[in-house]
Scaffold this motif. Sequence first.
Motif, PDB file in Angstrom:
ATOM      1  N   UNK A 118     -12.324   7.866 -20.153  1.00  8.24           N
ATOM      2  CA  UNK A 118     -11.312   8.907 -20.342  1.00  8.24           C
ATOM      3  C   UNK A 118     -10.939   9.589 -19.024  1.00  8.24           C
ATOM      4  N   UNK A 119     -11.486   9.104 -17.921  1.00 11.68           N
ATOM      5  CA  UNK A 119     -11.119   9.645 -16.627  1.00 11.68           C
ATOM      6  C   UNK A 119     -12.050  10.711 -16.094  1.00 11.68           C
ATOM      7  N   UNK A 120     -13.256  10.819 -16.671  1.00 11.44           N
ATOM      8  CA  UNK A 120     -14.210  11.831 -16.229  1.00 11.44           C
ATOM      9  C   UNK A 120     -15.567  11.206 -15.909  1.00 11.44           C
ATOM     10  N   UNK A 121     -15.620  10.303 -14.957  1.00 11.58           N
ATOM     11  CA  UNK A 121     -16.916   9.724 -14.583  1.00 11.58           C
ATOM     12  C   UNK A 121     -17.738  10.732 -13.794  1.00 11.58           C
ATOM     13  N   UNK A 122     -19.050  10.667 -13.872  1.00 12.63           N
ATOM     14  CA  UNK A 122     -19.871  11.522 -13.004  1.00 12.63           C
ATOM     15  C   UNK A 122     -19.576  11.207 -11.537  1.00 12.63           C
ATOM     16  N   UNK A 123     -19.343  12.259 -10.743  1.00 13.65           N
ATOM     17  CA  UNK A 123     -18.991  12.059  -9.334  1.00 13.65           C
ATOM     18  C   UNK A 123     -20.099  12.531  -8.401  1.00 13.65           C
ATOM     19  N   UNK A 124     -21.232  12.904  -8.961  1.00 12.22           N
ATOM     20  CA  UNK A 124     -22.345  13.350  -8.144  1.00 12.22           C
ATOM     21  C   UNK A 124     -23.279  14.218  -8.953  1.00 12.22           C
ATOM     22  N   UNK A 125     -24.492  14.474  -8.434  1.00  7.25           N
ATOM     23  CA  UNK A 125     -25.463  15.283  -9.153  1.00  7.25           C
ATOM     24  C   UNK A 125     -25.158  16.769  -9.049  1.00  7.25           C
ATOM     25  N   UNK A 126     -25.684  17.524 -10.018  1.00  4.49           N
ATOM     26  CA  UNK A 126     -25.649  18.986  -9.915  1.00  4.49           C
ATOM     27  C   UNK A 126     -26.546  19.392  -8.737  1.00  4.49           C
ATOM     28  N   UNK A 166     -31.157  24.397  -9.946  1.00  4.58           N
ATOM     29  CA  UNK A 166     -31.876  23.113  -9.952  1.00  4.58           C
ATOM     30  C   UNK A 166     -31.915  22.452 -11.328  1.00  4.58           C
ATOM     31  N   UNK A 167     -31.269  23.014 -12.337  1.00  8.68           N
ATOM     32  CA  UNK A 167     -31.243  22.359 -13.641  1.00  8.68           C
ATOM     33  C   UNK A 167     -30.510  21.032 -13.525  1.00  8.68           C
ATOM     34  N   UNK A 168     -31.111  19.921 -13.967  1.00 13.02           N
ATOM     35  CA  UNK A 168     -30.495  18.594 -13.776  1.00 13.02           C
ATOM     36  C   UNK A 168     -29.158  18.469 -14.501  1.00 13.02           C
ATOM     37  N   UNK A 169     -28.225  17.809 -13.840  1.00 13.00           N
ATOM     38  CA  UNK A 169     -26.911  17.581 -14.438  1.00 13.00           C
ATOM     39  C   UNK A 169     -26.050  16.741 -13.540  1.00 13.00           C
ATOM     40  N   UNK A 170     -24.791  16.564 -13.958  1.00 15.02           N
ATOM     41  CA  UNK A 170     -23.832  15.767 -13.203  1.00 15.02           C
ATOM     42  C   UNK A 170     -22.517  16.539 -13.082  1.00 15.02           C
ATOM     43  N   UNK A 171     -21.869  16.376 -11.936  1.00 16.06           N
ATOM     44  CA  UNK A 171     -20.507  16.874 -11.784  1.00 16.06           C
ATOM     45  C   UNK A 171     -19.581  15.852 -12.431  1.00 16.06           C
ATOM     46  N   UNK A 172     -18.832  16.280 -13.442  1.00 17.04           N
ATOM     47  CA  UNK A 172     -17.990  15.352 -14.204  1.00 17.04           C
ATOM     48  C   UNK A 172     -16.505  15.622 -13.965  1.00 17.04           C
ATOM     49  N   UNK A 173     -16.191  16.625 -13.172  1.00 16.25           N
ATOM     50  CA  UNK A 173     -14.798  16.910 -12.814  1.00 16.25           C
ATOM     51  C   UNK A 173     -14.795  17.615 -11.470  1.00 16.25           C
ATOM     52  N   UNK A 193     -11.632  22.520 -19.931  1.00 11.69           N
ATOM     53  CA  UNK A 193     -11.568  22.387 -21.386  1.00 11.69           C
ATOM     54  C   UNK A 193     -11.178  20.966 -21.782  1.00 11.69           C
ATOM     55  N   UNK A 194     -10.185  20.405 -21.092  1.00 10.75           N
ATOM     56  CA  UNK A 194      -9.773  19.028 -21.381  1.00 10.75           C
ATOM     57  C   UNK A 194     -10.914  18.048 -21.123  1.00 10.75           C
ATOM     58  N   UNK A 195     -11.662  18.270 -20.045  1.00 12.02           N
ATOM     59  CA  UNK A 195     -12.774  17.378 -19.721  1.00 12.02           C
ATOM     60  C   UNK A 195     -13.865  17.442 -20.789  1.00 12.02           C
ATOM     61  N   UNK A 196     -14.194  18.637 -21.235  1.00 12.19           N
ATOM     62  CA  UNK A 196     -15.223  18.780 -22.276  1.00 12.19           C
ATOM     63  C   UNK A 196     -14.768  18.115 -23.567  1.00 12.19           C
ATOM     64  N   UNK A 197     -13.485  18.271 -23.902  1.00 14.62           N
ATOM     65  CA  UNK A 197     -12.953  17.604 -25.105  1.00 14.62           C
ATOM     66  C   UNK A 197     -13.065  16.088 -25.014  1.00 14.62           C
TER      67      UNK A 197
END
Length: 584
Positions: free
Chosen positions: A568-576, A208-215, A298-302
């Motif tokens: 850069x091609x990594x928009x949030x696609x939904x919540x954690x 339940x820790x808040x976040x976003x799916x970015x990939x 790794x590419x997404x985090x960069x």
Amino acid sequence: MVSRQSHDQAEQLDASARAAWARIWSSISPESQFLAWMDWIRHLALSPGKQEQLRQLAQKQWEQLFREWSQELAASAQQSLQTAQPAPTPAYTDRRFSDPAWDRWPFNLLRQTYQAQQQWWQSATEGVAGVEPHHQKLIAFGVEQWLNMLSPSNFAWTNPLVWDKTLAEHGDNFSRGLTNWQQDMQAQFAGEPPVGAQDFVVGKDVAATPGKVVLRNELVELIQYAPTTKQVHPEPVLIVPAWIMKYYILDLSEHNSLIKYLVDQGHTVFCLSWKNPVAQDHAFGMDDYIRLGWKASLDAVNAIVPGQKIHATGYCLGGTLLAIAAAAMARDGDDRLASLTFFAAQTDFSEPGDLSLFIDESQVSLLEAQMADEGYLRANQMEVAFQMLRSADLLWAPMVSKYLLGERLPLSDLMAWNADATRMPATMHSQYLRRMYLNNDLSQNRYPVQGRIVSLSQVNLPIFCVGTVSDHVAPWRSVYKLHYLVPSEITFVLTTGGHNAGIVSEPGHPRRKYQIHTRAAGTAPILVDDWQAQAASHQGSWWLAWAEWLKTRSGANVKPPQMGAAKQGYPPVGPAPGQYVLVK
């Protein structure tokens, strides 16, 4: 000469036969068991000295038991069963018999007889000259399973706790036990989670820790967690969990979530959430897990945190994958990592622990045939294997509690997570078993990534490595072997607990302690026993030591990065926690 078509037909027929055989035997190779027993029996038959030792041990045990039985019978003839004073007995470390009720006659005699059997069979299965070591371990394990099943603690008429409960409640415990059994059978046949798991909803109570799916790709989702501090350490933390489990072992409830703890310490945290594979994913191999899982993340985090090196962390099988990936990066001159952290992760499989009991050529061949038929390794197969490693605690004790005592203990978040199992694709699991457990390719500099060999000796990053005292999956002495494979600085921690509970060791957890010692880069490792004797001991959670270790290897605090990087091609696609973790 046999034609190619005839050869392929023969292989297909053999594979179908092995798959059917695997279903009959629940994927436990009877041939492997038979060979082990024949090896032991034949060599024991050629060892008259060992036979005489076992005869003398049995005679000594029976004489001792007869004296104790005689003393108890004499005492019971003079006093009632309720007031009889049992003969002095030694302290018992086996939790099944630790209750004082087992000191009463005749239950103390049952306990002593059972433990004499344990001692005799332990002596019988060890030290038989000529027995292949793997066969010896299989025999000892098989005997242990039979003894665990036949323990007097497992039967109503030989367990004093059940007697006392039944007399006190006039049998109501059996009525509750029957209800518990019916509920469990209904859940099992319906494919539902165990009773109590409904109290731990993924995304609400756990994970339940808040976040976003970015990939999100065909194998993994990457979650970026929302900051809770005004400033953060500039280097992000990227966590690679094992795909043999759901990632939220590291994000359980609010009080024991390692991910939340890291976020609250001012770290920007990313975590992989692996897809729970289906039959169509059978062709995913280890290279795919590196390419689509590790490298893509790794590419997404960069892209989201540009210009910063990364603290990479791997747990269990995810730690093994991280070690392979780090070696590949070192081979290719990729310097994007700031440090490596491994939780209960093996890199040298020469002494892999009790799981190796289920892994030999016969067993792997049977598993491969079954996986080729289904496309994956079923989750319940791994669950059964893990239960058998500690069957007294994980199988029989809960059955006694639920069905004989009528006591259903409430499920913890860790137990609910453990029941939320995952599958493994056929190709990957076959490669993992063969390259690691059977061939030990990684430690022997034979492991290929994208067709080229990697070597851990090229890894030269500071390492924080955690082993747990009671780990049956990745024994800490096996985890320690990383010292012999890399020249890096290694801070090694040995903490109390097992493979899961030792890692979920939040500050304030009762009775936790750990040892810690740092081996400087480029210096020779010390022997594992010497390390244990010399390493400093501390009370409490090792999380505090790791947080300090990360802090000293991080730069000055900065503003938190944005969530995702759309340009850069990594928009949030939904919540954690995302979608993949919810797939059963």
